[in-house]
Write a protein that holds these residues in place. Structure first.
Motif, PDB file in Angstrom:
ATOM      1  N   TYR A 110      44.391  41.274  37.539  1.00 20.24           N
ATOM      2  CA  TYR A 110      45.529  40.706  38.254  1.00 20.24           C
ATOM      3  C   TYR A 110      45.272  40.696  39.762  1.00 20.24           C
ATOM      4  O   TYR A 110      45.531  39.695  40.448  1.00 20.24           O
ATOM      5  N   ASP A 111      44.774  41.814  40.294  1.00 26.03           N
ATOM      6  CA  ASP A 111      44.504  41.895  41.738  1.00 26.03           C
ATOM      7  C   ASP A 111      43.482  40.850  42.157  1.00 26.03           C
ATOM      8  O   ASP A 111      43.626  40.220  43.219  1.00 26.03           O
ATOM      9  N   VAL A 114      45.111  37.465  42.324  1.00 31.49           N
ATOM     10  CA  VAL A 114      45.985  37.332  43.493  1.00 31.49           C
ATOM     11  C   VAL A 114      45.159  37.065  44.750  1.00 31.49           C
ATOM     12  O   VAL A 114      45.511  36.205  45.590  1.00 31.49           O
ATOM     13  N   ARG A 115      44.028  37.758  44.924  1.00 26.36           N
ATOM     14  CA  ARG A 115      43.180  37.555  46.106  1.00 26.36           C
ATOM     15  C   ARG A 115      42.617  36.138  46.132  1.00 26.36           C
ATOM     16  O   ARG A 115      42.563  35.492  47.195  1.00 26.36           O
ATOM     17  N   ARG A 117      43.917  33.458  44.790  1.00 28.93           N
ATOM     18  CA  ARG A 117      45.009  32.535  45.128  1.00 28.93           C
ATOM     19  C   ARG A 117      45.332  32.571  46.612  1.00 28.93           C
ATOM     20  O   ARG A 117      45.509  31.525  47.263  1.00 28.93           O
ATOM     21  N   ASP A 118      45.391  33.785  47.180  1.00 23.86           N
ATOM     22  CA  ASP A 118      45.745  33.930  48.583  1.00 23.86           C
ATOM     23  C   ASP A 118      44.667  33.332  49.490  1.00 23.86           C
ATOM     24  O   ASP A 118      44.975  32.801  50.585  1.00 23.86           O
ATOM     25  N   GLN A 169      47.063  30.046  40.910  1.00 21.76           N
ATOM     26  CA  GLN A 169      48.389  30.570  40.553  1.00 21.76           C
ATOM     27  C   GLN A 169      48.504  30.739  39.039  1.00 21.76           C
ATOM     28  O   GLN A 169      49.110  31.705  38.561  1.00 21.76           O
ATOM     29  N   VAL A 172      46.931  33.894  38.136  1.00 23.48           N
ATOM     30  CA  VAL A 172      47.794  35.025  38.507  1.00 23.48           C
ATOM     31  C   VAL A 172      48.875  35.213  37.457  1.00 23.48           C
ATOM     32  O   VAL A 172      49.157  36.348  37.031  1.00 23.48           O
ATOM     33  N   ALA A 176      49.432  38.426  35.163  1.00 22.26           N
ATOM     34  CA  ALA A 176      50.705  39.150  35.239  1.00 22.26           C
ATOM     35  C   ALA A 176      51.324  39.300  33.851  1.00 22.26           C
ATOM     36  O   ALA A 176      51.878  40.363  33.511  1.00 22.26           O
TER      37      ALA A 176
END
Length: 384
Positions: A110-111, A114-115, A117-118, A169, A172, A176
């Motif tokens: 998950y982490d 997220v990275r 995507r960011d 996304q 992510v 999640a």
């Protein structure tokens, strides 16, 4: 003495002749007296044709099982089991956490998502904020061409970055969901009846039960129908349920499900062989009365309730003659023979689908001396 004896004999003989003469005279004066016991049938009984249902001939067997239950099987794709939150006998509600898998790998996935995507989000922000630099030559035509070309390039890069952000996304969201699914919650209100913590990936069994939850107050009956029963049973038919454990009690229910496919390995045998005893089709019965003392695992008998209404007469009232069926009725005190069409029957009652109406007086046990139009004396049989 001799004359006296003769006179005595003559006297007795005379008395005999007088008696015979008196009987003959009585018969001549009342010619109908000798037929008084034959022109009118006596000692017969009748019953009034009524509307009702005969007992069903369809009897089934089944087992009491839980209508609402949840099995939590070990899922090796989620990792190792970390925590079991409940114990045997615990009461749970919908949404109560039952078990949790080790989330270290899932959290890392998950982490990472997220990275990624960011990172794309920052690239989009930079492109929208700073854009691209265009070197101006001073030639209007050339400069206009360079600006237009650069703008098209910026637009295409932005579109590609937006697509990349949507993909990031989605990753992510997937990570999640997997992280959330690491905690399994209850889907029913009930009691924890089984807990097994000794499960692992090394076990080759595909159905390792970790937790079993049952709603003890929601029971159903499950069983199997033969292919011959299928013709007489349909979903929503009412049934009567009895148990040998409680012979004085009964429960009501309704057929809630009938499978269109034979159970288990029998599906492969439907092609039929001379030794095939018939396929079995799973069915379920929903209880419509209070559960009471019924418990899971009880074996019960199921009688399909016949709700169809028809005219009923005693089976003893029907007379078969030359492939036709008749009953004797009483109309205005006289016997009348009526042809009837029959339906189903049970041990005491016979359905009549044509020939009679409700309220007709039907002779219960007709005899061979009945004749059309002959007066009858009969009394009504008491109803049970």
């Amino acid at each position: 003495m001799f004359k006296s004896k003769k006179a005595k004999i003559a006297l007795f003989s005379g008395i005999g002749l007088v008696a015979v003469a008196l009987v003959l005279a009585a018969l001549l004066l009342n010619p109908n007296s000798s037929q008084s016991t034959t022109d009118t049938e006596v000692g017969l009984t009748y019953t009034v044709a009524k509307e009702g249902s005969i007992a069903s001939a369809t009897l089934l067997s089944g087992t009491v099982s839980a209508a609402e239950e949840q099995y939590v099987y070990y899922d090796g794709s989620k990792g190792d089991l970390e925590t079991v939150y409940v114990g045997q006998g615990d009461q749970v509600q919908v949404g109560t956490p039952l078990v949790k898998y080790d989330t270290s790998e899932l959290q890392a996935t998950y982490d990472t998502a997220v990275r990624a995507r960011d990172k794309v989000a920052r690239q989009i922000h930079d492109l929208k904020t700073n854009g691209q630099t265009v070197t101006m030559t001073g030639d209007e035509a050339t400069d206009n061409s360079n600006v237009a070309s650069t703008q098209r390039s910026v637009d295409m890069q932005l579109q590609d970055l937006n697509d990349s952000y949507a993909d990031a996304q989605a990753n992510v969201d997937k990570a999640a969901a997997a992280l959330n699914e690491a905690t399994v919650t209850s889907t029913v209100v009930g009691t924890v009846v089984e807990v097994n913590k000794s499960v692992s990936r090394s076990n080759t069994s595909t159905n390792q039960t970790v937790v079993h939850v049952v709603n003890q107050g929601s029971l159903q009956i499950t069983g199997s129908l033969t292919e011959y029963d299928l013709a007489n049973i349909a979903v929503d038919q009412e049934v009567k349920i009895t148990s040998k454990v409680y012979p004085e009690q009964s429960w009501t229910g309704k057929i809630s499900y009938i499978s269109n496919y034979p159970e288990g390995s029998q599906a492969a045998a439907v092609t039929g062989t001379s030794g095939n005893s018939g396929s079995k089709y799973p069915f379920k019965v929903a209880l419509t009365s209070e559960v009471g003392p019924l418990k899971q695992g009880f074996s019960v008998n199921i009688e399909v309730v016949n709700t169809s209404k028809s005219i009923l007469v005693p089976v003893t009232a029907v007379v078969a003659e030359e492939e036709k069926n008749y009953v004797w009725t009483i109309v205005d005190g006289k016997a009348k023979k009526v042809e009837v069409t029959l339906g189903s029957a049970d041990a005491t009652n016979q359905e009549v689908t044509a020939g009679l109406t409700v309220g007709d007086q039907v002779i219960t046990i007709p005899n061979d001396s009945l004749e059309d139009g002959k007066e009858v004396e009969a009394y009504e049989e008491p109803t049970n």
